[in-house]
Design a protein around this motif. Structure first.
Motif, PDB file in Angstrom:
ATOM      1  N   LYS A  31       0.823  -1.210   0.000  1.00 26.57           N
ATOM      2  CA  LYS A  31       0.000   0.000   0.000  1.00 26.57           C
ATOM      3  C   LYS A  31       0.861   1.267   0.000  1.00 26.57           C
ATOM      4  O   LYS A  31       0.336   2.373   0.134  1.00 26.57           O
ATOM      5  CB  LYS A  31      -0.938   0.010   1.203  1.00 26.57           C
ATOM      6  N   ASN A  32       2.166   1.103  -0.216  1.00 27.88           N
ATOM      7  CA  ASN A  32       3.100   2.212  -0.054  1.00 27.88           C
ATOM      8  C   ASN A  32       3.707   2.693  -1.367  1.00 27.88           C
ATOM      9  O   ASN A  32       3.954   1.899  -2.268  1.00 27.88           O
ATOM     10  CB  ASN A  32       4.230   1.791   0.890  1.00 27.88           C
ATOM     11  N   GLY A  33       3.936   4.005  -1.434  1.00 27.54           N
ATOM     12  CA  GLY A  33       4.669   4.570  -2.556  1.00 27.54           C
ATOM     13  C   GLY A  33       3.822   5.203  -3.631  1.00 27.54           C
ATOM     14  O   GLY A  33       4.312   5.467  -4.728  1.00 27.54           O
ATOM     15  N   GLY A  34       2.552   5.474  -3.343  1.00 29.80           N
ATOM     16  CA  GLY A  34       1.668   6.042  -4.354  1.00 29.80           C
ATOM     17  C   GLY A  34       1.198   7.442  -4.031  1.00 29.80           C
ATOM     18  O   GLY A  34       1.739   8.118  -3.149  1.00 29.80           O
ATOM     19  N   ASN A  35       0.155   7.871  -4.758  1.00 25.15           N
ATOM     20  CA  ASN A  35      -0.342   9.244  -4.650  1.00 25.15           C
ATOM     21  C   ASN A  35      -1.735   9.376  -4.051  1.00 25.15           C
ATOM     22  O   ASN A  35      -2.243  10.488  -3.912  1.00 25.15           O
ATOM     23  CB  ASN A  35      -0.359   9.888  -6.048  1.00 25.15           C
ATOM     24  N   SER A  36      -2.369   8.260  -3.710  1.00 30.90           N
ATOM     25  CA  SER A  36      -3.722   8.326  -3.164  1.00 30.90           C
ATOM     26  C   SER A  36      -3.715   8.935  -1.765  1.00 30.90           C
ATOM     27  O   SER A  36      -2.699   8.907  -1.060  1.00 30.90           O
ATOM     28  CB  SER A  36      -4.355   6.929  -3.122  1.00 30.90           C
ATOM     29  N   LYS A  37      -4.879   9.442  -1.363  1.00 32.48           N
ATOM     30  CA  LYS A  37      -4.976  10.194  -0.116  1.00 32.48           C
ATOM     31  C   LYS A  37      -6.086   9.630   0.775  1.00 32.48           C
ATOM     32  O   LYS A  37      -6.874   8.800   0.350  1.00 32.48           O
ATOM     33  CB  LYS A  37      -5.236  11.666  -0.432  1.00 32.48           C
ATOM     34  N   GLY A  38      -6.113  10.117   2.000  1.00 34.18           N
ATOM     35  CA  GLY A  38      -7.157   9.706   2.933  1.00 34.18           C
ATOM     36  C   GLY A  38      -7.069   8.224   3.250  1.00 34.18           C
ATOM     37  O   GLY A  38      -5.982   7.683   3.453  1.00 34.18           O
ATOM     38  N   CYS A  39      -8.212   7.552   3.255  1.00 31.18           N
ATOM     39  CA  CYS A  39      -8.222   6.117   3.589  1.00 31.18           C
ATOM     40  C   CYS A  39      -7.573   5.261   2.508  1.00 31.18           C
ATOM     41  O   CYS A  39      -7.327   4.077   2.721  1.00 31.18           O
ATOM     42  CB  CYS A  39      -9.656   5.648   3.838  1.00 31.18           C
ATOM     43  N   PHE A  40      -7.292   5.851   1.342  1.00 33.89           N
ATOM     44  CA  PHE A  40      -6.658   5.105   0.250  1.00 33.89           C
ATOM     45  C   PHE A  40      -5.144   5.270   0.242  1.00 33.89           C
ATOM     46  O   PHE A  40      -4.466   4.811  -0.677  1.00 33.89           O
ATOM     47  CB  PHE A  40      -7.224   5.560  -1.097  1.00 33.89           C
ATOM     48  N   GLU A  41      -4.620   5.943   1.266  1.00 32.06           N
ATOM     49  CA  GLU A  41      -3.199   6.220   1.332  1.00 32.06           C
ATOM     50  C   GLU A  41      -2.398   4.916   1.358  1.00 32.06           C
ATOM     51  O   GLU A  41      -2.633   4.074   2.210  1.00 32.06           O
ATOM     52  CB  GLU A  41      -2.913   7.048   2.572  1.00 32.06           C
ATOM     53  N   ASN A  42      -1.446   4.755   0.453  1.00 26.70           N
ATOM     54  CA  ASN A  42      -1.272   5.725  -0.618  1.00 26.70           C
ATOM     55  C   ASN A  42      -1.103   5.078  -2.000  1.00 26.70           C
ATOM     56  O   ASN A  42      -1.226   5.756  -3.002  1.00 26.70           O
ATOM     57  CB  ASN A  42      -0.103   6.681  -0.344  1.00 26.70           C
ATOM     58  N   LEU A  43      -0.883   3.762  -2.060  1.00 28.01           N
ATOM     59  CA  LEU A  43      -0.754   3.098  -3.366  1.00 28.01           C
ATOM     60  C   LEU A  43      -2.013   2.265  -3.649  1.00 28.01           C
ATOM     61  O   LEU A  43      -1.940   1.051  -3.829  1.00 28.01           O
ATOM     62  CB  LEU A  43       0.504   2.223  -3.434  1.00 28.01           C
ATOM     63  N   ASN A  44      -3.161   2.927  -3.673  1.00 24.58           N
ATOM     64  CA  ASN A  44      -4.381   2.207  -4.041  1.00 24.58           C
ATOM     65  C   ASN A  44      -4.402   1.955  -5.536  1.00 24.58           C
ATOM     66  O   ASN A  44      -4.222   2.864  -6.334  1.00 24.58           O
ATOM     67  CB  ASN A  44      -5.623   3.010  -3.652  1.00 24.58           C
ATOM     68  N   LEU A  45      -4.669   0.698  -5.927  1.00 23.07           N
ATOM     69  CA  LEU A  45      -4.696   0.345  -7.346  1.00 23.07           C
ATOM     70  C   LEU A  45      -6.069  -0.129  -7.809  1.00 23.07           C
ATOM     71  O   LEU A  45      -6.224  -0.588  -8.941  1.00 23.07           O
ATOM     72  CB  LEU A  45      -3.627  -0.718  -7.630  1.00 23.07           C
ATOM     73  N   GLY A  46      -7.070   0.021  -6.940  1.00 15.66           N
ATOM     74  CA  GLY A  46      -8.433  -0.371  -7.308  1.00 15.66           C
ATOM     75  C   GLY A  46      -9.260   0.826  -7.756  1.00 15.66           C
ATOM     76  O   GLY A  46      -9.341   1.842  -7.054  1.00 15.66           O
ATOM     77  N   PHE A  47      -9.892   0.702  -8.932  1.00 14.24           N
ATOM     78  CA  PHE A  47     -10.740   1.779  -9.452  1.00 14.24           C
ATOM     79  C   PHE A  47     -12.093   1.864  -8.741  1.00 14.24           C
ATOM     80  O   PHE A  47     -12.753   2.895  -8.777  1.00 14.24           O
ATOM     81  CB  PHE A  47     -11.015   1.550 -10.949  1.00 14.24           C
ATOM     82  N   HIS A  48     -12.529   0.785  -8.126  1.00 19.13           N
ATOM     83  CA  HIS A  48     -13.915   0.626  -7.702  1.00 19.13           C
ATOM     84  C   HIS A  48     -14.175   0.983  -6.240  1.00 19.13           C
ATOM     85  O   HIS A  48     -15.275   0.755  -5.742  1.00 19.13           O
ATOM     86  CB  HIS A  48     -14.352  -0.828  -7.928  1.00 19.13           C
ATOM     87  N   VAL A  49     -13.190   1.555  -5.549  1.00 18.06           N
ATOM     88  CA  VAL A  49     -13.342   1.744  -4.104  1.00 18.06           C
ATOM     89  C   VAL A  49     -13.652   3.187  -3.700  1.00 18.06           C
ATOM     90  O   VAL A  49     -13.776   3.481  -2.510  1.00 18.06           O
ATOM     91  CB  VAL A  49     -12.074   1.254  -3.370  1.00 18.06           C
ATOM     92  N   GLY A  50     -13.757   4.097  -4.676  1.00 22.40           N
ATOM     93  CA  GLY A  50     -14.101   5.484  -4.376  1.00 22.40           C
ATOM     94  C   GLY A  50     -12.946   6.456  -4.449  1.00 22.40           C
ATOM     95  O   GLY A  50     -13.119   7.660  -4.211  1.00 22.40           O
ATOM     96  N   ASP A  51     -11.767   5.980  -4.780  1.00 20.96           N
ATOM     97  CA  ASP A  51     -10.604   6.838  -4.969  1.00 20.96           C
ATOM     98  C   ASP A  51     -10.755   7.598  -6.287  1.00 20.96           C
ATOM     99  O   ASP A  51     -11.559   7.227  -7.151  1.00 20.96           O
ATOM    100  CB  ASP A  51      -9.345   5.960  -5.000  1.00 20.96           C
TER     101      ASP A  51
END
Length: 276
Positions: A31-51
């Protein structure tokens, strides 16, 4: 020995497979090393979760660069906890790679014997299954929640490969990071189905912890069903990582009460080792 080895903060690889088979890439993201924020912090790769779509695509582009497998060669699925698996070809490349809308609908597993296709699926507690038959250049991936597990998605992959002329003894499987028995508490309804599925197994992969509550080892259920399908025990690797316990590395739907991101499992043969 733990089969999933952390390469950097962003992903694990099935290291022994990578060493044995030049051109193969197989592993799962953290889950580390990405740009997502909030509860998706930070390497979320799922389109369907609200990110946001922008952040997910940015994260996917980063992973593509790190594993040197272009995003337009990925395939992805709308996973439904069922047992439908799809054989894909190069003509399918790109589907589900940058948009959930264009992913394969109602699909929980992929396989292919073609190179330059990356099979990807999303996870946040369910069991990632990786399949390879090196002699036949076949690879596969499956998403096994409790429903997919007891309804036989692992066996279905073995059977599909049997129709391709592949004997179960030629198949190697890795069972990836997912929720452990201590963290996975289920009720009588689930256990009754598991009992029926494993009625011939003496040592059951669950324990009663209180009235109507059981701890279930979903990874072990998949291992037992693979053995029943004819895969030799020595051909099966199984991780000790737990998506819930190992909170610094993984998203967990249960631990995070449904508001969380998704890791991405991936497996593919590269046409050459010099990709990007």
């Amino acid at each position: 020995m733990e089969p999933f080895v952390l390469q950097n903060q962003t992903y694990f690889l099935i290291e022994s497979w990578i060493k044995q088979h030049p051109g193969l890439i197989a592993g799962i993201t953290t889950k580390n090393g990405g740009n997502s924020k909030g509860c998706f912090e930070n390497l979320n790769l799922g389109f369907h979760v609200g990110d946001t779509q922008v952040d997910v695509c940015s994260n996917r582009t980063k992973v593509a660069e790190l594993i040197q497998f272009p995003l337009n060669n990925w395939v992805g699925a709308e996973q439904t906890h069922d047992i439908f698996i799809k054989k894909v070809t190069k003509a399918d490349c790109g589907r589900g790679s940058d948009s959930y809308d264009h992913s394969f609908k109602g699909t929980d597993g992929f396989y292919t014997n073609e190179k330059d296709i990356l099979l990807t699926l999303c996870f946040a507690d369910c069991v990632p299954l990786f399949f390879i038959a090196p002699d036949k250049h076949m690879i596969g991936a499956a998403h096994a929640g409790w429903k997919g597990t007891v309804h036989g998605i692992a066996r279905k992959m073995i059977e599909a490969w049997g129709s391709e002329g592949i004997n179960p003894k030629q198949i190697f499987i890795a069972i990836g990071p997912s929720i452990c028995q201590k963290c996975y508490i289920v009720d009588d309804y689930v256990i009754n189905i598991v009992q029926n599925t494993l009625e011939d197994i003496d040592k059951k992969p669950y324990n009663l912890i209180s009235d109507g509550q059981y701890s279930l080892n979903l990874k072990e259920v998949n291992r037992l069903l693979l053995l029943r399908a004819g895969v030799p025990a020595q051909n099966i690797l199984m991780t000790d990582y737990c998506s819930s316990c190992d909170h610094k590395e993984f998203f967990s739907h249960r631990r995070d009460q449904g508001r969380t991101g998704r890791m991405l499992s991936f497996i593919g043969w590269k046409e050459s080792t010099n990709r990007l």
